[in-house]
Structures are given as structure tokens and as C-alpha cells.
Design a protein around this motif. Structure first.
Motif: not given
Length: 335
Positions: A217-227, A238-248
Motif C-alpha cells: 500500500q505504501a508503494t502504491e501511494s507513490l504511483v503518480g508521485k515518483a518517476d 526487503v522482506t516484502a520486496l515482491e510486492s514492491v516489484v509487482q507495483v513497479a
């Protein structure tokens, strides 16, 4: 719940009597050749406390144990993982002190702080620590003091090189970061990122978490804000890195990471080093302490020895990054 592995073997009745006789001489046992009466090698008990399970920390623990084996020491390891829980973390350290282990290997800053809170007498060797001075573990890099020393997971050029790479090859304005503001390691790194981007025209967009469950959810909050996204060596994230990779991947946002294991797990690129190496280096230091050659507080805290740029080609394609021919000269590539 505290995870326990490799508890020491139960002593036989004879062994227990021997241990009681030797109790006044410390916790390590010295074997005796019954035929000759000559003393043999000592056997040491080492407690390994690790804040969470993920490939980088696991690799550091493997490297540490391998170093002690290569040094020819007979060691029984008790490895316990706190699963990110600070209460578990402190309990593990307290239990090691009660067990009178010969040395504690603390794999992460929280693990090292827990061990230092538990004992000022048992030697502590840490790794996977970003800022040992700022984190309150040591007095200085050159003279740690007390009963503690170790190796860092923070090469001084890693963050500057990453920011320079982003600024040179990506036409962007904002770098997005996700981190646990309760981790001293992470706060230190974010402050370094802020210092490095000064004067570059780049901006920082921050999202903080307290548990791994909040990372997506924190990563998704950066969509539209971060390039681009940049995940530092934060244990919670890092323990939940796969969720960041998915959003990216879904949003075609290049994902920079702070460790090579995270590149293998789907990050686009990192200036990093092998955590097995820093664990091994910590193991060599531990061997010197156990052999009585050096005191922990007198040994310099060490930086990682090798830093390299690694790029994940598959992740680059998934995130819409076109590979630049110039990168062939300076980077290693994985598929």
C-alpha cells in the motif's frame, strides 16, 4: 513466536559433570584425550540472532558460519530469528546471555542493539548494520569500545553512485522511497539520499511503514508521485520486496534496490555487494575473538570490501527500461 534452530545437544550425565567442573572456567569446553591426557580443541557456543528472514540476512549468517568453520574452530550454533518482532528480538538476546554463550552474532541493527542491551560482557559481532555509530552500537569505527564490533552493509559509495546513475541516465524529477522510520539503519540511509540529491534538481517522495504488511500500500501511494523507486537496505521493506516489484512492474516504474539479492528477486539495478561476504568477514573477526587473539571493542568496524553495479535484464524489460550500451562497460547483468 521465536524461531529456534540447532539447539545444543543434551549433555550426557558424564558430560554434565564435566561441564559443572569446568563451569568456573567459562562456557567453552575443552576436550581431553583419554589415553594421553592431552588437551584437545575447545568447543564454542555461538548464538546467532537475526531480526527477520530474507535472502540477504540469510546469506550473511551462512557466510559467518562458514568463516568459523574455515578458521578450524569447533562451534555449536543456536540460530534464532525474531520474525520482525522487537519483543522476540530482545528475548532472544536475553536467552543467549542466560545460556552463557561464548559469543553473539547479531545480524541487523535491531539484533545488535538487543544483544548490547542484554550484555556488556559477552563479545558481540554484528553485520547487516548501516550506521554503527549513529545507531548507538559503537563509539567510533576505529575504536568501537565495549564488547562489540562487526561489519557494515553500507558501502560509502553505494547511495552516491545510485543517485548519480539515476540522474545521469534517467530524465526524471522524483525518486520514491519506502522505508521503516523506526529502523535506525533506514533513517540514516534516507538522510544520506537527501544529502546526495542536493544540487541535482531531484526530489524525494517518501512513504513510511511499520510492518511488512504495509509495504504494498505504501508503494502504491507513490504511483503518480515518483518517476523511479529506490528501496534501500530496509529489513521491513526487503522482506516484502515482491510486492514492491509487482507495483513497479505493473506501473512501469524502474526499481532501484540497495542489495544484490534484491536484484535477483526482481529489482532493476543496484550498487551492492554480497551479504555472504560481509557475514564471512564478521566470522573471521569472531574467530580472532574466540581464540583470544583480540578483544571485540579494539577491532575496527569494517566496510564491505567489494561494490559493483548489477542490472536485471528481465526486470528492465518488465519495467520499460531500455538498456543503454554504456552500461556494458561498468555493470554485470543477470537475466
Amino acid at each position: 513466536m521465536v524461531k529456534k534452530k540447532n539447539r545444543w545437544k543434551t549433555l550426557s550425565t558424564a558430560g554434565l559433570l564435566s561441564a559443572l567442573i569446568l563451569a568456573g572456567c567459562g562456557n567453552s569446553e575443552e576436550t581431553t584425550n583419554e589415553a594421553s591426557g592431552e588437551s584437545g580443541e575447545k568447543s564454542y557456543q555461538v548464538g546467532i540472532t537475526q531480526i527477520a528472514e530474507h535472502p540477504s540476512l540469510d546469506a550473511a549468517s551462512v557466510g559467518f558460519q562458514q568463516a568459523l568453520k574455515d578458521e578450524g574452530l569447533e562451534v555449536e550454533f543456536d540460530t534464532q530469528v525474531a520474525q520482525g518482532d522487537q519483543n522476540n528480538n530482545q528475548s532472544i538476546a536475553n536467552n543467549f546471555v542466560s545460556d552463557q554463550v561464548d559469543l553473539i552474532f547479531a545480524n541487523s541493527t535491531p539484533s545488535a542493539l538487543g544483544a548490547l542491551n542484554a550484555t556488556k560482557d559477552i563479545p558481540i559481532v554484528f553485520t547487516s548494520v548501516t550506521d554503527a555509530v549513529g545507531g548507538g552500537l559503537v563509539d567510533s569505527m576505529e575504536a568501537p569500545g565495549g564488547n562489540i564490533t562487526g561489519t557494515l552493509d553500507n558501502h560509502p559509495d553505494a547511495i552516491p553512485n545510485t543517485v548519480e546513475f539515476i540522474n545521469k541516465y534517467f530524465d526524471i524529477e522524483t525518486i520514491g522511497v519506502v522505508y521503516n522510520s523506526g529502523e535506525a539503519n533506514s533513517v540514516s540511509q534516507i538522510e544520506t539520499v537527501k544529502e546526495v540529491i542536493e544540487g541535482t534538481g531531484l526530489k524525494l517522495a517518501e512513504a513510511t511503514v511499520s510492518t511488512s504488511a504495509e509495504v504494498k500500500q505504501a508503494t502504491e501511494s507513490l504511483v503518480g508521485k515518483a518517476d523511479v523507486l529506490y528501496i534501500i537496505t530496509d529489513n521491513t521493506v526487503v522482506t516484502a520486496l515482491e510486492s514492491v516489484v509487482q507495483v513497479a512492474t505493473d506501473k512501469k516504474i524502474p526499481l532501484f534496490v540497495g542489495e544484490l539479492d534484491s536484484v535477483a528477486r526482481g529489482g532493476f539495478a543496484a550498487y551492492g555487494f554480497d551479504y555472504n561476504d560481509i557475514g564471512y568477514e564478521a566470522g573471521v573477526m569472531a574467530a580472532e575473538i574466540l581464540k583470544g587473539e583480540k578483544e571485540a571493542g579494539e577491532m575496527d568496524v569494517q566496510y564491505p570490501q567489494n561494490l559493483k553495479l548489477v542490472i536485471n535484464k528481465e526486470a528492465a524489460e518488465a519495467m520499460g527500461v531500455e538498456l543503454n550500451p554504456e552500461w556494458e562497460e561498468s555493470a554485470e547483468f543477470i537475466e
